[in-house]
Design a protein around this motif. Structure first.
Motif, PDB file in Angstrom:
ATOM      1  N   LEU A 220      56.058  11.266 -21.022  1.00 46.91           N
ATOM      2  CA  LEU A 220      55.049  11.680 -20.049  1.00 46.91           C
ATOM      3  C   LEU A 220      55.756  12.220 -18.821  1.00 46.91           C
ATOM      4  O   LEU A 220      56.403  11.469 -18.088  1.00 46.91           O
ATOM      5  N   PRO A 221      55.652  13.509 -18.592  1.00 45.68           N
ATOM      6  CA  PRO A 221      56.348  14.089 -17.438  1.00 45.68           C
ATOM      7  C   PRO A 221      55.818  13.538 -16.117  1.00 45.68           C
ATOM      8  O   PRO A 221      54.614  13.400 -15.922  1.00 45.68           O
ATOM      9  N   VAL A 222      56.739  13.195 -15.219  1.00 46.57           N
ATOM     10  CA  VAL A 222      56.400  12.805 -13.853  1.00 46.57           C
ATOM     11  C   VAL A 222      56.184  14.084 -13.042  1.00 46.57           C
ATOM     12  O   VAL A 222      55.278  14.177 -12.233  1.00 46.57           O
ATOM     13  N   TRP A 223      57.018  15.048 -13.277  1.00 45.83           N
ATOM     14  CA  TRP A 223      56.854  16.372 -12.693  1.00 45.83           C
ATOM     15  C   TRP A 223      57.489  17.401 -13.618  1.00 45.83           C
ATOM     16  O   TRP A 223      58.296  17.056 -14.474  1.00 45.83           O
TER      17      TRP A 223
ATOM     18  N   GLU B 269      62.745  25.598 -17.606  1.00 46.50           N
ATOM     19  CA  GLU B 269      61.822  24.499 -17.326  1.00 46.50           C
ATOM     20  C   GLU B 269      62.621  23.233 -17.077  1.00 46.50           C
ATOM     21  O   GLU B 269      63.595  22.964 -17.782  1.00 46.50           O
ATOM     22  N   LEU B 270      62.195  22.465 -16.110  1.00 41.75           N
ATOM     23  CA  LEU B 270      62.743  21.135 -15.853  1.00 41.75           C
ATOM     24  C   LEU B 270      61.601  20.141 -15.996  1.00 41.75           C
ATOM     25  O   LEU B 270      60.538  20.329 -15.396  1.00 41.75           O
ATOM     26  N   TYR B 271      61.808  19.101 -16.809  1.00 38.25           N
ATOM     27  CA  TYR B 271      60.803  18.057 -17.018  1.00 38.25           C
ATOM     28  C   TYR B 271      61.419  16.730 -16.609  1.00 38.25           C
ATOM     29  O   TYR B 271      62.440  16.338 -17.159  1.00 38.25           O
ATOM     30  N   ALA B 272      60.803  16.031 -15.663  1.00 39.71           N
ATOM     31  CA  ALA B 272      61.268  14.707 -15.265  1.00 39.71           C
ATOM     32  C   ALA B 272      60.387  13.674 -15.948  1.00 39.71           C
ATOM     33  O   ALA B 272      59.159  13.723 -15.858  1.00 39.71           O
ATOM     34  N   VAL B 273      61.012  12.736 -16.653  1.00 40.47           N
ATOM     35  CA  VAL B 273      60.297  11.697 -17.387  1.00 40.47           C
ATOM     36  C   VAL B 273      60.726  10.341 -16.847  1.00 40.47           C
ATOM     37  O   VAL B 273      61.922  10.081 -16.658  1.00 40.47           O
TER      38      VAL B 273
END
Length: 188
Positions: free
Chosen positions: A125-128, A109-113
């Protein structure tokens, strides 16, 4: 950060992000996004399956061969012969077998914050988010990880709108691509 496995995996993810238009921020810069990486492999799950195998043997074909001899003795014919039914190799039945298969569920999983939002609110809050889940019989995450990364190529930071099935070739060219040694992802 000093874990050797994490260093290897994060190097693959960095290359993936770079190929999809992202760049590392410099030490003194405040990045727009922080990207968290999560990965793992589940416990082995065993399942049984049953299959049939043909049993081969010889069977009659319905074709007969007659060998005969005829002797004449004063108008009488005597016939001595052999009648043989031909046989051929064919399926004579089936045997049922049961086997056990062990599968593992692997994930990346990759989470962009958004960093500035996190600094203001303290909330992550994830952006994507991009997630890949794989299921197979190889329980070595180090072997499978490059394929997980390759499956995310082209899906980083985009909204696919739904779950997408991706097939990735399982060969050394895919690994070389993820490791940055090949410039083009091999296709079928």
């Amino acid at each position: 950060m000093n874990d050797l496995q994490f260093k290897e995996y994060s190097s693959y993810v960095k290359k993936l992000l770079q190929k999809n238009g992202y760049k590392n921020s410099q030490e003194k810069e405040n990045p727009d996004l922080i990207i968290f990486v999560g990965y793992g492999i589940g416990e082995p799950e065993q399942s049984q399956y049953t299959y049939s195998m043909p049993i081969f043997g010889t069977t009659p074909t319905g074709v007969y061969t007659i060998n005969a001899t005829s002797t004449h003795n004063g108008g009488t014919t005597q016939l001595n012969g052999t009648l043989t039914q031909q046989r051929a190799l064919a399926v004579t039945g089936y045997s049922t077998h049961t086997n056990t298969r062990t599968n593992y569920t692997r994930h990346l999983e990759l989470y962009a914050v958004n960093l500035s939002e996190y600094q203001l609110t303290g909330e992550v809050l994830p952006v994507w988010q991009s997630t890949v889940v794989s299921r197979g019989n190889n329980g070595d995450l180090r072997y499978v990880f490059p394929y997980l990364v390759a499956a995310l190529d082209g899906f980083v930071g985009i909204d696919s709108g739904t779950s997408v099935d991706v097939t990735v070739r399982q060969d050394s060219l895919v690994k070389r691509y993820v490791q940055g040694l090949e410039s083009i992802m091999p296709s079928d």
